[in-house]
Design a protein around this motif. Structure first.
Motif, PDB file in Angstrom:
ATOM      1  N   PRO A   1      44.926  64.454  16.870  1.00  0.00           N
ATOM      2  CA  PRO A   1      44.161  64.001  15.701  1.00  0.00           C
ATOM      3  C   PRO A   1      44.982  63.210  14.685  1.00  0.00           C
ATOM      4  CG  PRO A   1      44.682  66.323  15.496  1.00  0.00           C
ATOM      5  CD  PRO A   1      45.138  65.915  16.867  1.00  0.00           C
ATOM      6  N   PHE A   2      46.291  63.011  14.938  1.00  0.00           N
ATOM      7  CA  PHE A   2      47.150  62.318  13.982  1.00  0.00           C
ATOM      8  C   PHE A   2      48.066  61.354  14.714  1.00  0.00           C
ATOM      9  CE2 PHE A   2      50.977  61.940  11.343  1.00  0.00           C
ATOM     10  CZ  PHE A   2      50.407  61.568  10.127  1.00  0.00           C
ATOM     11  N   GLU A   3      48.325  60.195  14.104  1.00  0.00           N
ATOM     12  CA  GLU A   3      49.263  59.213  14.634  1.00  0.00           C
ATOM     13  C   GLU A   3      50.384  58.982  13.625  1.00  0.00           C
ATOM     14  OE1 GLU A   3      46.939  56.283  17.734  1.00  0.00           O
ATOM     15  OE2 GLU A   3      47.355  55.576  15.704  1.00  0.00           O
ATOM     16  N   LEU A   4      51.603  58.926  14.117  1.00  0.00           N
ATOM     17  CA  LEU A   4      52.781  58.690  13.289  1.00  0.00           C
ATOM     18  C   LEU A   4      53.186  57.231  13.413  1.00  0.00           C
ATOM     19  CD1 LEU A   4      54.991  60.119  11.540  1.00  0.00           C
ATOM     20  CD2 LEU A   4      56.331  60.295  13.644  1.00  0.00           C
ATOM     21  N   GLY A   5      53.426  56.576  12.264  1.00  0.00           N
ATOM     22  CA  GLY A   5      53.849  55.180  12.311  1.00  0.00           C
ATOM     23  C   GLY A   5      53.435  54.440  11.039  1.00  0.00           C
ATOM     24  N   PRO A   6      53.527  53.094  11.041  1.00  0.00           N
ATOM     25  CA  PRO A   6      54.063  52.243  12.098  1.00  0.00           C
ATOM     26  C   PRO A   6      55.586  52.228  12.112  1.00  0.00           C
ATOM     27  CG  PRO A   6      53.306  50.892  10.271  1.00  0.00           C
ATOM     28  CD  PRO A   6      52.940  52.304   9.931  1.00  0.00           C
ATOM     29  N   ALA A   7      56.162  52.118  13.290  1.00  0.00           N
ATOM     30  CA  ALA A   7      57.606  52.219  13.452  1.00  0.00           C
ATOM     31  C   ALA A   7      58.348  51.088  12.753  1.00  0.00           C
ATOM     32  CB  ALA A   7      57.942  52.231  14.948  1.00  0.00           C
ATOM     33  N   SER A   8      57.710  49.908  12.598  1.00  0.00           N
ATOM     34  CA  SER A   8      58.396  48.765  11.989  1.00  0.00           C
ATOM     35  C   SER A   8      58.691  48.984  10.512  1.00  0.00           C
ATOM     36  CB  SER A   8      57.545  47.501  12.147  1.00  0.00           C
ATOM     37  OG  SER A   8      56.278  47.666  11.520  1.00  0.00           O
ATOM     38  N   THR A   9      58.087  50.025   9.887  1.00  0.00           N
ATOM     39  CA  THR A   9      58.317  50.276   8.462  1.00  0.00           C
ATOM     40  C   THR A   9      59.241  51.458   8.215  1.00  0.00           C
ATOM     41  OG1 THR A   9      56.404  51.753   8.270  1.00  0.00           O
ATOM     42  CG2 THR A   9      56.008  49.400   7.960  1.00  0.00           C
ATOM     43  N   PHE A  10      59.750  52.074   9.263  1.00  0.00           N
ATOM     44  CA  PHE A  10      60.600  53.254   9.069  1.00  0.00           C
ATOM     45  C   PHE A  10      61.847  52.918   8.252  1.00  0.00           C
ATOM     46  CE2 PHE A  10      59.003  55.532  13.155  1.00  0.00           C
ATOM     47  CZ  PHE A  10      57.807  55.827  12.503  1.00  0.00           C
ATOM     48  N   TYR A  11      62.339  51.687   8.411  1.00  0.00           N
ATOM     49  CA  TYR A  11      63.561  51.297   7.699  1.00  0.00           C
ATOM     50  C   TYR A  11      63.416  49.861   7.214  1.00  0.00           C
ATOM     51  CZ  TYR A  11      68.200  49.298   7.127  1.00  0.00           C
ATOM     52  OH  TYR A  11      69.285  48.627   6.621  1.00  0.00           O
ATOM     53  N   SER A  12      63.782  49.622   5.963  1.00  0.00           N
ATOM     54  CA  SER A  12      63.816  48.273   5.405  1.00  0.00           C
ATOM     55  C   SER A  12      64.796  48.278   4.236  1.00  0.00           C
ATOM     56  CB  SER A  12      62.418  47.832   4.948  1.00  0.00           C
ATOM     57  OG  SER A  12      61.917  48.693   3.945  1.00  0.00           O
ATOM     58  N   PHE A  13      64.963  47.135   3.590  1.00  0.00           N
ATOM     59  CA  PHE A  13      65.880  47.073   2.452  1.00  0.00           C
ATOM     60  C   PHE A  13      65.458  45.947   1.519  1.00  0.00           C
ATOM     61  CE2 PHE A  13      67.646  44.594   5.937  1.00  0.00           C
ATOM     62  CZ  PHE A  13      67.945  43.378   5.345  1.00  0.00           C
ATOM     63  N   ASN A  14      65.815  46.085   0.239  1.00  0.00           N
ATOM     64  CA  ASN A  14      65.571  45.048  -0.749  1.00  0.00           C
ATOM     65  C   ASN A  14      66.543  45.259  -1.909  1.00  0.00           C
ATOM     66  OD1 ASN A  14      64.215  46.695  -2.955  1.00  0.00           O
ATOM     67  ND2 ASN A  14      62.810  47.109  -1.239  1.00  0.00           N
ATOM     68  N   PRO A  15      66.705  44.267  -2.807  1.00  0.00           N
ATOM     69  CA  PRO A  15      67.727  44.382  -3.858  1.00  0.00           C
ATOM     70  C   PRO A  15      67.482  45.509  -4.852  1.00  0.00           C
ATOM     71  CG  PRO A  15      67.043  42.092  -3.553  1.00  0.00           C
ATOM     72  CD  PRO A  15      66.096  42.930  -2.770  1.00  0.00           C
ATOM     73  N   VAL A  16      66.255  45.934  -5.051  1.00  0.00           N
ATOM     74  CA  VAL A  16      65.951  46.969  -6.040  1.00  0.00           C
ATOM     75  C   VAL A  16      66.116  48.363  -5.454  1.00  0.00           C
ATOM     76  CG1 VAL A  16      64.113  47.959  -7.453  1.00  0.00           C
ATOM     77  CG2 VAL A  16      64.446  45.480  -7.379  1.00  0.00           C
TER      78      VAL A  16
END
Length: 849
Positions: free
Chosen positions: A461-476
């Motif tokens: 009944p549950f989906e984990l994701g999206p995997a493309s957002t698990f890690y990111s970075f930005n200046p702030v």
């Protein structure tokens, strides 16, 4: 993006799990097939074990070999123009049986063939061209829509098979457990093809048409499809395949297939695009005279058909049959061959209706590869009733959603109501795939592939994701980790939840999102027509004016940006939205929103010209929007919905009102926004996607509430954004824009030998933006408004448009390696602004045929 991922998943799974299997054979029959009279060898003769789908074709020398582990006692030999031969064999032995086929004594009642000295082709005084012009002139008369009322049954069968697979993979230990799948082969239906069916979808409908007022209603009587389990979105696969294999109406000016717009050989422009030849005249069994008319493109690089059609000479000039193929020179990906065969049956009034339409295509990664995917869509029509009016309620609904009862019809229902028969191999597909999906090894691997390609891992009944957002970075935020998911219809078909949590290691702040959606029509909120209420809260960072397309804004790939991009805001957004779509594709939305914007540090402060610093900008908004998208279709599945672009316009109008002193709102204003999108098909010149927008803000507001034009500082080419505009560079309280993105489809490259082989395609685009800020919203005139942002040295980075538009254009190449688009982008004005680039290279991932 999601529907493409689904297609990739399904293709990967099918090719990965269901490959050709070589099994040790016990009964082996070899021999040569010859003509009993002339003694000549016969190529491409079909030889099969009686009562099975195991068969083979003779080669150019008439030689054949057929084998099986089962104790078959007969072979059947069939060849067009010859009598079938059934010959006994000895089970479990290797034997040589030479076959002599006897020709059938049949001939046409009347054949008139004329010949002429070969000369340069011309339309002038050409009887073939005069005939096709008669067909065009009578086209509307011969369409079913010429009747006042029409009703009929329609049986739609779509099947996909793996074809001509390697015989070595089955020897590997991993594939032995799937042995039952590979035994279900069909070597008789299509000469030269060994097909292993792995997908089947059937639908039986009753269709009602009324001319005045015009309407068509389809009542689904039965629906059945192969089910690959929860790991694969079966509905999405079906929608995608049916879009590729769209229904073919030979009487239309254009025919959409494989996302390409083909000019019909009986369109108004056909005589200028095709060459026509009268190749035969025939008298049928009922003594009706037909003309065989062959046709070929004048330019073999154009998106045109070649083939032949049979035209009646009874004064109707109707199409009695047509065979279409696609020229191999056309710039289409992955398609080795494509054929369309249509048969028409005669009505009691002497006119003809479509009786059967078969579209089949051979797909492969390479043009010359033997193995690949073979797809067949067969639509059969029967039980035609002409000009019999029904009650108005019969024609009122445009579409009808299949009920659970319709989706679970008995085997007896299908045996009694199919308008076509299943082959022996097709009849086993449902059971075989059901057995496959219950195997733990299949489900485990399917989960892994789903995570890799779609980005989600299912847990019922549950989906984990999206995997493309698990890690990111930005200046702030610095390094940003995020984890989220959503519920599926397995939990509830009415209530859906979606959430995520994220943490920035530089600003040491938590961000999160939560939404709850209630569906009023007890069906997925991702399916048409939508009718739901959604409540949500989001606390997160955002670059003002940035809008990502089909991806999350914190997608890892969007972390890479050019230039200075440290101007962020923290946002707390409370939203309540109601969405209601109607069957006629009109929809409306009603919304309420409380929005709190806080500068992220000192890089983007809210300071008035009086020197006052505002910590938080709070607004309360009410909104109302309408949208009309006639004939809109979707790729839609359990947890996604993506519109399919067609030739019809999409119109939307939105009004947002700011409410001062309501829930802390600081400003009164009204924001009116209009948008129109349309794809224009330009035949040989390709097609253009055109977007027109206009907006106006009534009332006095600070710059964060003005229209911050969509900028892009990533290295991706974004269709809706200005790809050489900096974030926060332009704001407006009134604007108009035009965006034209044109695709030539290989118009020029197809004429250059080397580039023709690469199948590259040309693109060109232009974007114009007019706008400005009225005096009432100019902070230099009204000191209580926020100053426009500046950089660290005090140089302005935000401007209003002057008396000239912002102009951006690009030329590019798409279809590089089948899916990459690269554009050279040029910015034409406002080049004196800081940190702007006059030129840029941008890329885009796009999968298309």
């Amino acid at each position: 993006m999601k529907f493409k991922a689904i297609v990739k998943i399904s293709s990967f799974l099918l090719l990965f799990f269901i490959s050709n299997l070589v099994i040790a054979q016990n009964t082996v029959v070899t021999g040569i097939v010859t003509d009993a009279k002339t003694k000549e060898t016969l190529p491409f003769v079909t030889v099969a074990f009686t009562g099975s789908t195991i068969g083979a074709n003779s080669n150019n020398d008439g030689k054949y070999t057929i084998q099986s582990v089962k104790p078959y006692s007969q072979i059947k030999v069939t060849y067009i123009g010859y009598k079938d031969a059934v010959i006994p064999v000895e089970p479990g032995k290797t034997q040589v049986i030479n076959v002599k086929l006897v020709p059938t004594e049949t001939q046409l009642n009347e054949v008139n063939v004329t010949s002429a000295k070969r000369k340069k082709y011309t339309n002038k005084d050409n009887p073939a061209v005069e005939l096709i012009r008669q067909v065009v002139a009578h086209r509307e008369k011969n369409r079913p829509e010429n009747y006042n009322y029409v009703e009929y049954k329609e049986y739609d069968k779509m099947q996909f098979s793996l074809s001509n697979l390697s015989e070595k993979i089955s020897e590997k230990k991993f594939f032995r457990k799937y042995k039952f799948i590979f035994e279900n082969r069909d070597s008789t239906s299509f000469p030269g093809k060994s097909l292993l069916p792995i997908y089947l979808d059937e639908k039986l409908s009753q269709v009602y048409y009324r001319k005045e007022p015009e309407n068509t209603r389809e009542v689904i009587l039965g629906e059945k499809s192969v089910n690959f389990g929860a790991a694969v979105d079966n509905q999405g696969i079906t929608q995608y395949f049916k879009h590729l294999y769209a229904k073919v109406d030979i009487y239309d000016n254009s025919i959409m297939l494989l996302t390409r717009d083909f000019l019909s050989p009986i369109s108004n422009a056909a005589p200028s695009a095709y060459k026509f030849f009268i190749t035969d005249t025939i008298a049928t069994d009922s003594n009706n005279k037909l003309v065989e008319l062959s046709f070929t493109p004048r330019n073999t690089n154009d998106v045109l058909f070649e083939g032949r059609m049979y035209i009646t000479l009874d004064g109707n000039y109707a199409v009695e049959a047509v065979n279409l193929t696609v020229n191999k020179n056309i710039n289409v990906n992955f398609v080795k061959s494509l054929h369309i065969d249509q048969e028409f049956a005669q009505n009691p009034d002497g006119r003809y209706h479509l009786n059967k339409s078969t579209t089949y295509a051979d797909f492969g990664l390479t043009q010359n590869g033997k193995s690949g995917l073979f797809g067949i869509r067969t639509i059969t029509y029967d039980n035609y009733i002409i000009n019999k009016p029904r009650p108005d309620t019969t024609y009122t609904n445009n579409t009808e959603v299949a009920s659970d009862e319709v989706k679970h019809r008995s085997e007896q229902f299908w045996r009694e109501n199919r308008l076509d028969t299943l082959t022996l191999a097709e009849s086993k597909v449902y059971k075989n795939i059901d057995s496959l999906t219950h195997m733990p090894s299949f489900r485990r691997t399917a989960d892994i592939v789903t995570l890799l390609f779609a980005g989600y891992k299912g847990f019922g009944p549950f989906e984990l994701g999206p995997a493309s957002t698990f890690y990111s970075f930005n200046p702030v935020e610095g390094f940003r980790l995020r984890l989220g998911g959503r519920t599926t219809p397995e939990l509830s078909k009415r209530i859906y939840f979606e959430t995520y949590g994220a943490y920035g290691f530089k600003d040491e702040k938590w961000k999160y999102f939560f939404s709850s959606t209630y569906s009023f029509n007890n069906s997925s909120i991702y399916r048409f027509p939508q009718n739901y209420l959604r409540a949500s809260f989001q606390r997160d960072t955002k670059i003002p004016g940035q809008q990502a397309q089909f991806v999350q804004e914190d997608n890892f790939l969007l972390s890479f940006k050019r230039g200075n991009n440290d101007k962020y805001l923290y946002n707390d957004i409370y939203k309540l939205d109601y969405v209601h779509e109607f069957e006629n594709h009109f929809s409306y939305t009603i919304g309420a929103k409380k929005w709190m914007q806080t500068p992220a540090g000192s890089l983007l402060p809210f300071i008035t010209n009086l020197g006052n610093v505002v910590s938080t900008l709070t607004t309360t908004e009410a909104s109302f929007g309408i949208r009309y998208a006639p004939h809109e279709q979707f790729y839609q599945g359990k947890l996604y919905r993506t519109p399919i672009i067609n030739k019809y316009p999409i119109l939307s109008l939105d009004l947002t009102a700011g409410l001062k002193n309501v829930l802390g709102g600081s400003y009164n204003y009204q924001n009116l926004h209009f948008r129109a999108d349309k794809r224009f098909y330009l035949r040989r010149l390709g097609y253009s996607d055109v977007s027109v927008e206009a907006g106006n803000i009534f009332g006095q507001v600070p710059y964060p509430l003005l229209t911050i034009h969509r900028a892009n500082q990533t290295y991706a080419y974004l269709l809706d954004s200005y790809n050489l505009m900096n974030f926060l560079e332009f704001v407006s309280d009134h604007f108009e824009s035009v965006n034209i993105d044109h695709h030539f489809g290989g118009l020029f490259f197809n004429r250059i030998p080397l580039l023709k082989k690469l199948k590259w395609r040309e693109t060109a685009s232009v974007k114009l933006l007019y706008g400005g800020v009225r005096d009432e919203n100019n902070p230099s005139i009204h000191p209580t408004l926020y100053r426009f942002p500046v950089d660290d040295t005090g140089t302005p980075i935000t401007y209003s448009l002057g008396n000239k538009p912002y102009i951006e254009g690009s030329v590019g190449i798409e279809n590089i390696f089948k899916f990459i688009r690269v554009d050279l982008v040029r910015r034409f004005n406002y080049l004196d602004h800081p940190d702007v680039a006059k030129w840029g290279i941008r890329t885009r991932i796009k999968f298309d045929f």
